[in-house]
Design a protein around this motif. Structure first.
Motif, mmCIF file in Angstrom:
data_model
loop_
_atom_site.group_PDB
_atom_site.id
_atom_site.type_symbol
_atom_site.label_atom_id
_atom_site.label_comp_id
_atom_site.label_asym_id
_atom_site.label_seq_id
_atom_site.Cartn_x
_atom_site.Cartn_y
_atom_site.Cartn_z
ATOM 1 N N SER A 102 9.496 -4.695 -22.895
ATOM 2 C CA SER A 102 10.795 -4.690 -22.218
ATOM 3 C C SER A 102 10.884 -3.543 -21.228
ATOM 4 N N ARG A 103 10.493 -2.346 -21.667
ATOM 5 C CA ARG A 103 10.577 -1.192 -20.773
ATOM 6 C C ARG A 103 9.624 -1.336 -19.595
ATOM 7 N N LEU A 104 8.444 -1.923 -19.820
ATOM 8 C CA LEU A 104 7.501 -2.130 -18.724
ATOM 9 C C LEU A 104 8.135 -2.998 -17.633
ATOM 10 N N GLN A 105 8.796 -4.070 -18.041
ATOM 11 C CA GLN A 105 9.387 -4.975 -17.053
ATOM 12 C C GLN A 105 10.576 -4.340 -16.335
ATOM 13 N N HIS A 106 11.346 -3.523 -17.044
ATOM 14 C CA HIS A 106 12.466 -2.820 -16.408
ATOM 15 C C HIS A 106 11.946 -1.799 -15.399
ATOM 16 N N LEU A 107 10.916 -1.044 -15.779
ATOM 17 C CA LEU A 107 10.377 -0.026 -14.886
ATOM 18 C C LEU A 107 9.739 -0.659 -13.653
ATOM 19 N N TYR A 108 9.069 -1.779 -13.846
ATOM 20 C CA TYR A 108 8.454 -2.509 -12.734
ATOM 21 C C TYR A 108 9.526 -2.922 -11.723
ATOM 22 N N ALA A 109 10.651 -3.395 -12.233
ATOM 23 C CA ALA A 109 11.741 -3.821 -11.350
ATOM 24 C C ALA A 109 12.403 -2.646 -10.658
ATOM 25 N N GLU A 110 12.379 -1.486 -11.294
ATOM 26 C CA GLU A 110 12.988 -0.295 -10.689
ATOM 27 C C GLU A 110 12.090 0.301 -9.613
ATOM 28 N N ASP A 111 10.794 0.369 -9.868
ATOM 29 C CA ASP A 111 9.863 1.021 -8.941
ATOM 30 C C ASP A 111 9.398 0.105 -7.811
ATOM 31 N N LEU A 112 9.280 -1.177 -8.099
ATOM 32 C CA LEU A 112 8.825 -2.163 -7.109
ATOM 33 C C LEU A 112 7.544 -1.740 -6.371
ATOM 34 N N ASN B 228 0.857 -1.182 0.000
ATOM 35 C CA ASN B 228 0.000 0.000 0.000
ATOM 36 C C ASN B 228 0.897 1.237 0.000
ATOM 37 N N LEU B 229 0.996 1.869 -1.143
ATOM 38 C CA LEU B 229 1.923 2.987 -1.302
ATOM 39 C C LEU B 229 1.421 4.282 -0.679
ATOM 40 N N ASP B 230 0.239 4.237 -0.069
ATOM 41 C CA ASP B 230 -0.197 5.375 0.735
ATOM 42 C C ASP B 230 0.513 5.393 2.095
ATOM 43 N N ASN B 231 1.076 4.257 2.468
ATOM 44 C CA ASN B 231 1.803 4.155 3.728
ATOM 45 C C ASN B 231 3.133 4.902 3.587
ATOM 46 N N PRO B 232 3.409 5.922 4.403
ATOM 47 C CA PRO B 232 4.648 6.706 4.267
ATOM 48 C C PRO B 232 5.907 5.851 4.311
ATOM 49 N N ILE B 233 5.886 4.779 5.082
ATOM 50 C CA ILE B 233 7.061 3.909 5.144
ATOM 51 C C ILE B 233 7.348 3.296 3.781
ATOM 52 N N LEU B 234 6.301 2.839 3.097
ATOM 53 C CA LEU B 234 6.459 2.126 1.834
ATOM 54 C C LEU B 234 6.601 3.060 0.642
ATOM 55 N N GLN B 235 6.387 4.339 0.839
ATOM 56 C CA GLN B 235 6.597 5.290 -0.252
ATOM 57 C C GLN B 235 8.077 5.453 -0.586
ATOM 58 N N ASP B 236 8.956 5.087 0.320
ATOM 59 C CA ASP B 236 10.401 5.186 0.100
ATOM 60 C C ASP B 236 10.854 3.954 -0.689
ATOM 61 N N SER B 237 11.350 4.173 -1.905
ATOM 62 C CA SER B 237 11.753 3.053 -2.755
ATOM 63 C C SER B 237 12.891 2.248 -2.141
ATOM 64 N N ARG B 238 13.696 2.886 -1.290
ATOM 65 C CA ARG B 238 14.781 2.154 -0.636
ATOM 66 C C ARG B 238 14.227 1.116 0.343
ATOM 67 N N VAL B 239 13.143 1.439 1.005
ATOM 68 C CA VAL B 239 12.513 0.478 1.914
ATOM 69 C C VAL B 239 11.928 -0.680 1.114
ATOM 70 N N ARG B 240 11.268 -0.373 0.001
ATOM 71 C CA ARG B 240 10.695 -1.438 -0.821
ATOM 72 C C ARG B 240 11.787 -2.374 -1.333
ATOM 73 N N LEU B 241 12.893 -1.797 -1.794
ATOM 74 C CA LEU B 241 13.993 -2.625 -2.281
ATOM 75 C C LEU B 241 14.615 -3.429 -1.147
ATOM 76 N N ALA B 242 14.717 -2.829 0.030
ATOM 77 C CA ALA B 242 15.276 -3.549 1.180
ATOM 78 C C ALA B 242 14.404 -4.740 1.547
ATOM 79 N N LEU B 243 13.091 -4.563 1.519
ATOM 80 C CA LEU B 243 12.186 -5.665 1.840
ATOM 81 C C LEU B 243 12.382 -6.831 0.882
ATOM 82 N N LEU B 244 12.527 -6.531 -0.404
ATOM 83 C CA LEU B 244 12.712 -7.607 -1.382
ATOM 84 C C LEU B 244 14.095 -8.239 -1.242
#
Length: 569
Positions: A518-528, A316-332
């Motif tokens: 191709s770009r869709l899959q790259h962007l998906y992996a970048e934004d998570l 849920n990207l409304d959650n301030p914690i999860l809005q940080d892409s570094r946190v999302r990448l860390a979780l994965l």
């Protein structure tokens, strides 16, 4: 549930026959042992792990509902088990070459299309009333009314108008030219003679008054080989042979579908003979099937079907914690997905590195992959300002790094995966609280109305080459204002992703399609916006003398061909 996760909402395009043939040859595995027989010819009892929140075809995406509807309804178009686009209620697919599809200009001067379908002449509802273009016109009216809040509103937003040519033929005028114009799989035809009087009492209350929920055994609601004969809410649905079915006569007189939400109890009921088979689409996970096979393989037939089942975690990207892409990448980065695949599933369910399955011709192997690296996860959380506290939980500005995760209660595999995730995230200082719910609540309310505050683990199930508009386009974020339309439950909004999805639907040259996918899959992996976990293989456990069941590996269930099922005496 697996909501029909993700059901492509718009028009669909087929995949190559060669690929489909390969699936048919490679992925059907039957155990060799003495045959266990189903109860009798009169009734087949099927166990599923979810009970549908509604039987209305246009509300609440649940595979349990789709599975049952496959026996009692037919789609205008669908995908076959061989991954080819076919007609079910229509006589043939629209074609530019045959002039049943044509380019035109919309009233506001934009490029549009006109596509013409003809319904099968002998198609009738189970009460004997002919299926006609009156039903088509009514379905369009319901779909285009913003107060109804139907799931597939995006499809109906593309339909400017419908021309009724005669009782069986109609032309849809589309306000967009798309590459996949010939399919109409997301169009769930409604019986005007039953539902129109209810709809006219008020569009905003229609979903709560529909006969599909208030009087589901009314024959005129159904038009498949079977019709709903009895509903025991939360427990079972009995289907009986439809005397007005126009196709091949089905073998069984009745099919009883029993919902047993605890997957361990499902196999116990199979062994006791209380059910005859477990549905692959909405049954037990692979790890349980493998264990069952090892112990009881002599008595049952097991069929494993890899497919477009994407197990993942919505954030849920409304959650301030999860809005940080570094946190999302860390979780994965903190998840050992290879260990989950090998130790829990013996490698049968491979790691997902994105939303496109390697079985799909649009898969791009060059898209970024995230490896398990708890040290890197810790460094990312440090960088994001989340410092380790004395109790082993990270903190920032006095707030602990605590998130909730939810999935379907009673699904033992998902609950086991949750525990693994909880432990692996705790190792890097993330506190995870588990708050599971029954499938009908989780999908009927919590996920569909974005009530989950942190993480939601479930599966999307798509058609081949399915453009993920409803799950990734910003216009598809459900809100109270839009009557909770759309499946972008994360709240993901990226203008570039919106453009890619828009262009995928209109730029049909193969070079453009390859570039955009191709770009869709790259962007998906970048934004998570989502944490990928693994791609599922669904196990079917059946009597050894039951034939004709053809698992599809995509979002349209094997029950759409239930009339082919037979017992070998």
């Amino acid at each position: 549930m697996v909501p029909r996760p993700w059901r492509h909402r718009g028009l669909i395009r087929p995949v190559a026959a060669a690929l489909a043939g390969a699936f048919a040859l490679l992925f059907f595995v039957a155990l060799s042992a003495p045959q266990a027989e189903a109860a009798d010819k009169r009734r087949l009892t099927i166990g599923i792990s979810q009970y549908p929140s509604t039987l209305h075809p246009s509300f609440d995406s649940m595979m349990a509902k789709s599975y049952i509807a496959g026996m009692a309804r037919r789609r205008i178009t669908t995908y076959s088990p061989e991954w080819l686009e076919i007609c079910q209620l229509c006589t043939e697919l629209p074609s530019l070459e045959k002039n049943t599809a044509a380019y035109e200009t919309t009233p506001d001067g934009k490029p549009g299309m006109a596509v013409t379908y003809t319904l099968k002449p002998d198609a009738v509802w189970a009460d004997g009333v002919p299926i006609t273009t009156r039903d088509i016109a009514f379905t369009v009216e319901v779909g285009k009314n913003p107060e109804t809040g139907i799931d597939n509103a995006e499809l109906y937003s593309r339909i400017d108008s419908v021309d009724i040519l005669d009782d069986k033929s109609f032309t849809l005028h589309l306000n967009k030219r798309t590459c996949d114009y010939s399919g109409l799989a997301g169009f769930d035809i409604l019986p005007a003679h039953i539902e129109r009087p209810i709809f006219e009492q008020g569009a905003s209350e229609y979903r709560h008054r529909s006969a599909y929920d208030t009087d589901p055994t009314q024959p005129g609601l159904w038009h498949g080989p079977y019709r709903v004969a009895r509903v025991t809410p939360g427990q079972s649905i009995l289907l009986e042979r439809n005397p007005n079915w126009w196709g091949a006569r089905p073998y069984f007189d009745e099919i009883l579908v029993r919902a047993i939400e605890n997957t361990a109890a499902l196999t116990a009921n199979l062994l006791s003979g209380d059910i005859d088979m477990i549905a692959g689409e909405v049954g037990i996970p692979v790890d349980q099937a493998l264990s069952f096979e090892a112990k009881h393989g002599a008595d049952f037939k097991a069929v494993y079907r890899p497919g477009l089942f994407y197990e993942h975690i919505d954030l849920n990207l409304d959650n301030p914690i999860l809005q940080d892409s570094r946190v999302r990448l860390a979780l994965l980065t903190a998840i050992d997905r290879d260990a989950i695949s090998q130790r829990l599933f013996k490698g049968v369910q491979p790691v997902a590195h994105g939303n496109v399955n390697p079985l799909d011709v649009r898969y791009d192997a060059t898209a970024p992959r995230v490896a398990y690296n708890p040290d890197r996860a810790a460094a990312l959380l440090d960088e994001a300002g989340w410092r380790m506290g004395g109790n082993g939980i990270r903190e920032k500005d006095g707030q602990p790094l605590t998130l909730t995760i939810q999935t379907t209660a009673g699904n033992t595999t998902r609950e086991l995966v949750e525990q693994v995730l909880q432990n692996q995230w705790r190792a890097v200082g993330v506190d995870i609280r588990i708050e599971n719910e029954p499938a009908r609540v989780l999908f009927g309310e919590t996920i569909s109305k974005r009530k989950f505050t942190g993480l939601a683990m479930f599966a999307w199930l798509s058609a081949p080459e399915s453009i993920p508009r409803t799950t990734l386009h910003s216009s598809q974020i459900p809100t109270a204002e839009n009557a909770w339309i759309g499946q972008n439950y994360t709240g993901y909004a990226n203008p570039e992703m919106d453009r890619i999805i828009d262009d995928l639907e209109t730029e049909c040259a193969e070079t453009d399609q390859a570039r955009l996918w191709s770009r869709l899959q790259h962007l998906y992996a970048e934004d998570l916006p989502v944490l990928p976990l693994y791609f599922r293989s669904d196990p079917f456990l059946m009597p050894k003398n039951l034939t004709g069941v053809r698992p599809t590996g995509h979002q349209y269930p094997s029950t759409l061909w239930v009339e082919e099922w037979r017992l070998n005496d």
